[in-house]
Write a protein that holds these residues in place. Structure first.
Motif, PDB file in Angstrom:
ATOM      1  N   ALA A   4       0.821  -1.199   0.000  1.00 60.30           N
ATOM      2  CA  ALA A   4       0.000   0.000   0.000  1.00 60.30           C
ATOM      3  C   ALA A   4       0.860   1.255   0.000  1.00 60.30           C
ATOM      4  O   ALA A   4       0.587   2.232  -0.695  1.00 60.30           O
ATOM      5  N   GLN A   9      -0.054  -3.069  -6.238  1.00 62.91           N
ATOM      6  CA  GLN A   9      -1.112  -3.982  -5.815  1.00 62.91           C
ATOM      7  C   GLN A   9      -0.483  -5.145  -5.060  1.00 62.91           C
ATOM      8  O   GLN A   9       0.419  -5.802  -5.568  1.00 62.91           O
ATOM      9  N   PRO A  10      -0.942  -5.435  -3.844  1.00 64.01           N
ATOM     10  CA  PRO A  10      -0.383  -6.566  -3.102  1.00 64.01           C
ATOM     11  C   PRO A  10      -0.672  -7.875  -3.826  1.00 64.01           C
ATOM     12  O   PRO A  10      -1.675  -7.999  -4.539  1.00 64.01           O
ATOM     13  N   SER A  13      -4.462  -9.796  -0.601  1.00 68.00           N
ATOM     14  CA  SER A  13      -5.173  -8.816   0.234  1.00 68.00           C
ATOM     15  C   SER A  13      -6.379  -9.487   0.869  1.00 68.00           C
ATOM     16  O   SER A  13      -7.134 -10.189   0.182  1.00 68.00           O
ATOM     17  N   ARG A  15      -9.812  -8.406   2.945  1.00 70.80           N
ATOM     18  CA  ARG A  15     -10.624  -7.235   3.232  1.00 70.80           C
ATOM     19  C   ARG A  15     -11.880  -7.663   3.991  1.00 70.80           C
ATOM     20  O   ARG A  15     -12.737  -8.350   3.452  1.00 70.80           O
ATOM     21  N   ASP A  35      -8.271  -7.245   7.897  1.00 72.46           N
ATOM     22  CA  ASP A  35      -7.679  -6.558   6.749  1.00 72.46           C
ATOM     23  C   ASP A  35      -6.175  -6.812   6.792  1.00 72.46           C
ATOM     24  O   ASP A  35      -5.536  -6.586   7.824  1.00 72.46           O
ATOM     25  N   ASP A  37      -2.469  -7.168   4.034  1.00 72.74           N
ATOM     26  CA  ASP A  37      -1.824  -7.161   2.722  1.00 72.74           C
ATOM     27  C   ASP A  37      -0.492  -7.896   2.804  1.00 72.74           C
ATOM     28  O   ASP A  37       0.235  -7.775   3.790  1.00 72.74           O
TER      29      ASP A  37
END
Length: 254
Positions: A4, A9-10, A13, A15, A35, A37
């Motif tokens: 991030a 872009q990881p 991720s 969420r 959450d 990453d």
């Protein structure tokens, strides 16, 4: 640096991931809105007390357990979607458990090459060449023709890691891989994981080994009651934690 923070872009991720077991009054929430990453080539280490949700977190990433809510994004794709081909996703991941789970009736090389031959349909010669190379990498080439019960616990766990790595997974998941080992055997497995970290292997690790977390993690995540209670660099979380619950957890370990 986290994905991030770098704007990338990881690779992985999570969420709002929620997971519970049981129903009614017996229902137990294990993951409560996670959450998280993991950037490509990074090592994220998850720590926490027994029952904090560490193992369940890895199991939902590997699609061994379904999530109740939330997203598990692998390279941007929500692999927790029920319509996703779970076997295709698992082919991109590899998980190593606390127990070695080697087949006792198969030699070490056959254990390492079973998935490439049966799942990925590699020709035997190709699978064995890759398997021997991986056993060489983990220091077990001389044990290729041995049976698991002829190996020490540390050797068996290194064989399990070789088995996980032989197909070149995008993400390696490790669940308390030293917890079943005698103390004198822990170091050889941690040394192997440190070498993999230095080579850029992307790893999500659940562990109680704070020294390992301090040495290899790009980020340490402290789970408490199924929630991310604190996260940061190893120095931030392990040496100067902000939250009292984190400090209490570390005091108990010491």
């Amino acid at each position: 640096m986290s994905a991030a923070a770098s704007g990338e872009q990881p690779l992985l991720s999570l969420r709002g991931v929620r997971k519970s077991y049981g129903t009614g009054a017996a229902r137990k929430v294990v993951l409560d809105g996670i959450d998280l990453d993991v950037a490509e080539h990074a090592c994220v280490v998850v720590v926490g007390s027994s029952g904090s949700g560490k193992s369940t977190l890895l199991r939902v990433v590997d699609l061994l357990d379904d999530v109740d809510d939330g997203q598990v994004l692998l390279d941007g794709e929500d692999v927790a979607d029920p319509w996703v081909d779970a076997n295709a996703v698992r082919a991109r991941l590899a998980m190593v458990f606390q127990q070695y789970n080697l087949f006792p009736h198969l030699r070490v090389l056959d254990n390492v090459t079973l998935a490439p031959r049966v799942v990925h349909r590699w020709p035997r010669a190709e699978a064995e060449q890759a398997g021997l190379a991986m056993l060489e990498k983990v220091g077990l080439a001389h044990k290729a023709r041995a049976y698991p019960d002829q190996l020490s616990g540390g050797e068996q766990q290194r064989a399990a890691i070789a088995r996980a790595l032989v197909t070149g997974p995008e993400l390696l998941l490790l669940d308390e891989v030293t917890s079943a080992l005698d103390p004198e055997l822990v170091g050889e497995v941690l040394d192997l994981l440190l070498a993999l970290r230095d080579e850029g292997t992307t790893m999500l690790v659940a562990t109680h080994e704070m020294g390992f977390a301090r040495d290899v993690a790009d980020e340490v995540v402290f789970l408490h009651e199924g929630r991310v209670h604190e996260r940061g660099t190893p120095a931030e979380v392990l040496d100067d934690p902000r939250r009292e619950r984190t400090r209490e957890f570390l005091r108990r370990l010491r």
